[in-house]
Write a protein that holds these residues in place. Structure first.
Motif, PDB file in Angstrom:
ATOM      1  N   GLU A 147      63.909  94.140  -7.834  1.00 53.87           N
ATOM      2  CA  GLU A 147      62.457  94.070  -7.784  1.00 53.87           C
ATOM      3  C   GLU A 147      61.913  95.259  -7.018  1.00 53.87           C
ATOM      4  O   GLU A 147      62.453  95.634  -5.972  1.00 53.87           O
ATOM      5  N   ILE A 148      60.879  95.867  -7.577  1.00 57.21           N
ATOM      6  CA  ILE A 148      60.105  96.851  -6.832  1.00 57.21           C
ATOM      7  C   ILE A 148      58.915  96.116  -6.255  1.00 57.21           C
ATOM      8  O   ILE A 148      58.050  95.633  -6.998  1.00 57.21           O
ATOM      9  N   VAL A 149      58.913  95.961  -4.936  1.00 56.82           N
ATOM     10  CA  VAL A 149      57.753  95.371  -4.282  1.00 56.82           C
ATOM     11  C   VAL A 149      56.814  96.502  -3.889  1.00 56.82           C
ATOM     12  O   VAL A 149      57.253  97.596  -3.522  1.00 56.82           O
ATOM     13  N   ILE A 164      49.975  87.206   0.026  1.00 59.05           N
ATOM     14  CA  ILE A 164      49.762  86.166  -0.985  1.00 59.05           C
ATOM     15  C   ILE A 164      48.639  86.581  -1.925  1.00 59.05           C
ATOM     16  O   ILE A 164      48.769  86.508  -3.155  1.00 59.05           O
ATOM     17  N   ALA A 165      47.523  87.022  -1.364  1.00 56.95           N
ATOM     18  CA  ALA A 165      46.398  87.449  -2.193  1.00 56.95           C
ATOM     19  C   ALA A 165      46.810  88.578  -3.128  1.00 56.95           C
ATOM     20  O   ALA A 165      46.386  88.636  -4.292  1.00 56.95           O
ATOM     21  N   ASP A 166      47.686  89.466  -2.646  1.00 57.64           N
ATOM     22  CA  ASP A 166      48.132  90.635  -3.383  1.00 57.64           C
ATOM     23  C   ASP A 166      49.325  90.311  -4.282  1.00 57.64           C
ATOM     24  O   ASP A 166      50.258  91.103  -4.402  1.00 57.64           O
ATOM     25  N   LEU A 167      49.298  89.142  -4.896  1.00 55.48           N
ATOM     26  CA  LEU A 167      50.310  88.740  -5.878  1.00 55.48           C
ATOM     27  C   LEU A 167      51.718  88.745  -5.284  1.00 55.48           C
ATOM     28  O   LEU A 167      52.688  89.077  -5.957  1.00 55.48           O
ATOM     29  N   ALA A 168      51.824  88.377  -4.002  1.00 49.51           N
ATOM     30  CA  ALA A 168      53.110  88.381  -3.302  1.00 49.51           C
ATOM     31  C   ALA A 168      53.765  89.756  -3.359  1.00 49.51           C
ATOM     32  O   ALA A 168      54.977  89.885  -3.461  1.00 49.51           O
ATOM     33  N   SER A 169      52.910  90.798  -3.277  1.00 54.19           N
ATOM     34  CA  SER A 169      53.368  92.197  -3.277  1.00 54.19           C
ATOM     35  C   SER A 169      54.169  92.539  -4.531  1.00 54.19           C
ATOM     36  O   SER A 169      55.114  93.331  -4.504  1.00 54.19           O
ATOM     37  N   ASN A 170      53.753  91.968  -5.649  1.00 54.29           N
ATOM     38  CA  ASN A 170      54.384  92.207  -6.948  1.00 54.29           C
ATOM     39  C   ASN A 170      54.219  93.668  -7.365  1.00 54.29           C
ATOM     40  O   ASN A 170      53.134  94.230  -7.272  1.00 54.29           O
ATOM     41  N   GLY A 171      55.314  94.292  -7.810  1.00 56.31           N
ATOM     42  CA  GLY A 171      55.252  95.640  -8.353  1.00 56.31           C
ATOM     43  C   GLY A 171      55.851  95.698  -9.747  1.00 56.31           C
ATOM     44  O   GLY A 171      55.154  95.845 -10.741  1.00 56.31           O
ATOM     45  N   ALA A 172      57.172  95.569  -9.826  1.00 56.93           N
ATOM     46  CA  ALA A 172      57.873  95.572 -11.105  1.00 56.93           C
ATOM     47  C   ALA A 172      59.233  94.924 -10.907  1.00 56.93           C
ATOM     48  O   ALA A 172      59.682  94.726  -9.775  1.00 56.93           O
ATOM     49  N   ALA A 173      59.883  94.607 -12.022  1.00 56.13           N
ATOM     50  CA  ALA A 173      61.225  94.024 -11.979  1.00 56.13           C
ATOM     51  C   ALA A 173      62.080  94.683 -13.047  1.00 56.13           C
ATOM     52  O   ALA A 173      61.605  94.988 -14.148  1.00 56.13           O
ATOM     53  N   VAL A 174      63.347  94.888 -12.707  1.00 56.97           N
ATOM     54  CA  VAL A 174      64.338  95.397 -13.655  1.00 56.97           C
ATOM     55  C   VAL A 174      65.428  94.335 -13.762  1.00 56.97           C
ATOM     56  O   VAL A 174      65.987  93.905 -12.743  1.00 56.97           O
ATOM     57  N   LEU A 175      65.728  93.918 -14.988  1.00 58.53           N
ATOM     58  CA  LEU A 175      66.669  92.819 -15.205  1.00 58.53           C
ATOM     59  C   LEU A 175      67.906  93.282 -15.939  1.00 58.53           C
ATOM     60  O   LEU A 175      67.829  94.067 -16.890  1.00 58.53           O
ATOM     61  N   GLY A 176      69.053  92.787 -15.489  1.00 58.92           N
ATOM     62  CA  GLY A 176      70.312  93.078 -16.143  1.00 58.92           C
ATOM     63  C   GLY A 176      70.562  92.161 -17.331  1.00 58.92           C
ATOM     64  O   GLY A 176      69.641  91.527 -17.865  1.00 58.92           O
ATOM     65  N   ARG A 177      71.808  92.068 -17.726  1.00 59.93           N
ATOM     66  CA  ARG A 177      72.194  91.262 -18.888  1.00 59.93           C
ATOM     67  C   ARG A 177      72.191  89.784 -18.511  1.00 59.93           C
ATOM     68  O   ARG A 177      72.851  89.389 -17.546  1.00 59.93           O
ATOM     69  N   PRO A 178      71.510  88.935 -19.269  1.00 60.48           N
ATOM     70  CA  PRO A 178      71.521  87.493 -18.958  1.00 60.48           C
ATOM     71  C   PRO A 178      72.900  86.889 -19.148  1.00 60.48           C
ATOM     72  O   PRO A 178      73.631  87.233 -20.082  1.00 60.48           O
ATOM     73  N   VAL A 179      73.251  86.003 -18.253  1.00 59.95           N
ATOM     74  CA  VAL A 179      74.517  85.278 -18.315  1.00 59.95           C
ATOM     75  C   VAL A 179      74.198  83.787 -18.405  1.00 59.95           C
ATOM     76  O   VAL A 179      73.360  83.291 -17.646  1.00 59.95           O
ATOM     77  N   PRO A 180      74.816  83.052 -19.328  1.00 55.13           N
ATOM     78  CA  PRO A 180      74.523  81.620 -19.417  1.00 55.13           C
ATOM     79  C   PRO A 180      74.809  80.899 -18.109  1.00 55.13           C
ATOM     80  O   PRO A 180      75.806  81.187 -17.427  1.00 55.13           O
TER      81      PRO A 180
END
Length: 271
Positions: A147-149, A164-180
């Motif tokens: 996560e990029i905060v 909290i007001a600032d979207l919990a400091s949301n910036g971006a997310a990078v996700l790897g390969r999903p695993v069941p």
């Protein structure tokens, strides 16, 4: 309406004003002074009132909520920002990126990178009253996440109401390969190694996310349920950093390697 013992939420016009200020800071990538400078009583209740209005503004622009993130779930992150409780915010479709994504530093204001365990739900969870066992059963996939905060507040001078007001400091997310998901896998024991340019700079394990990342899912479901919101099947749950966030620097590469999940990477352009 505030709960007994809580400070009142900001008046409707104040929540609107704060949300618009954060919206403009996000759009222009120019930070603003802490909201708590002018509204010292802005607490979690007031922060979520501002967050809801800001979310509405972004949805009106075409954004789509694809999940939720928990923040400040680890002791290092709580210590870094001088707070003592987790927070949460929405994850928007435009902020989710695939493994290996290269970012420009200028896409953000003051970004930091952190590694965390991410779940994708196979079934809905409606709180309050969701148990850890129910949350575990609802998980369909497990994903290595970076996560990029980012903070729209100058120099990260945040109190709980600000982030909290600032979207919990949301910036971006990078996700790897999903695993069941596996019923017999204890996510509390999942180890993570975080590297910058190949050098180990942090490590953690699942217990660093509120003691159990699945407990974070249950907590989010219950907190959202108080506002009539359900965690839906297919949505992402980002369970919080397993270490103190690392400043994002142009030219750097960040990798997080997780037990059972493999490695996820993001890169930052030189300029």
């Amino acid at each position: 309406m505030s709960r007994d013992g809580d400070s009142p939420a900001p008046a409707e016009h104040d929540a609107e004003r704060m949300a618009v200020a954060l919206y403009e800071a996000r759009r222009k990538r120019v930070p603003i002074a802490p909201l708590t400078d002018t509204c010292p009583t802005l607490d979690a209740v007031g922060g979520y009132a501002v967050q809801r209005r800001l979310t509405d503004l972004l949805i009106a622009d075409g954004e789509r909520v694809v999940g939720y993130k928990a923040g400040l779930t680890s002791a290092p992150m709580q210590a870094m920002f001088g707070v003592h409780a987790p927070d949460y915010g929405p994850v928007f479709a435009s902020t989710v990126h695939p493994d290996g994504t290269r970012f420009a530093r200028g896409e953000f204001i003051s970004p930091k990178v952190e590694a965390e365990i991410v779940f994708r739900l196979a079934g809905p969870l409606t709180g309050p009253g969701v148990t850890v066992e129910q949350a575990h059963a609802a998980i369909g996939e497990v994903i290595a996440g970076l996560e990029i905060v980012d903070s729209r507040i100058t120099d990260w001078r945040i109190r709980l109401g600000d982030t909290i007001a600032d979207l919990a400091s949301n910036g971006a997310a990078v996700l790897g390969r999903p695993v069941p998901a596996r019923a017999n896998l204890d996510y509390r024991l999942m180890r993570m190694a975080f590297r910058r340019n190949g050098e180990l700079v942090a490590s953690g394990r699942g217990t660093d996310a509120l003691g159990d990342p699945v407990a974070v899912v249950a907590l989010l479901a219950n907190l959202l349920g108080e506002s009539g919101v359900t965690l839906e099947a297919g949505q992402l749950v980002m369970t919080g950093a397993l270490h103190a966030a690392i400043p994002m620097i142009p030219g750097d590469r960040y990798d997080a390697e997780f037990d059972h999940l493999g490695t996820v990477t993001l890169r930052v352009a030189n300029a």
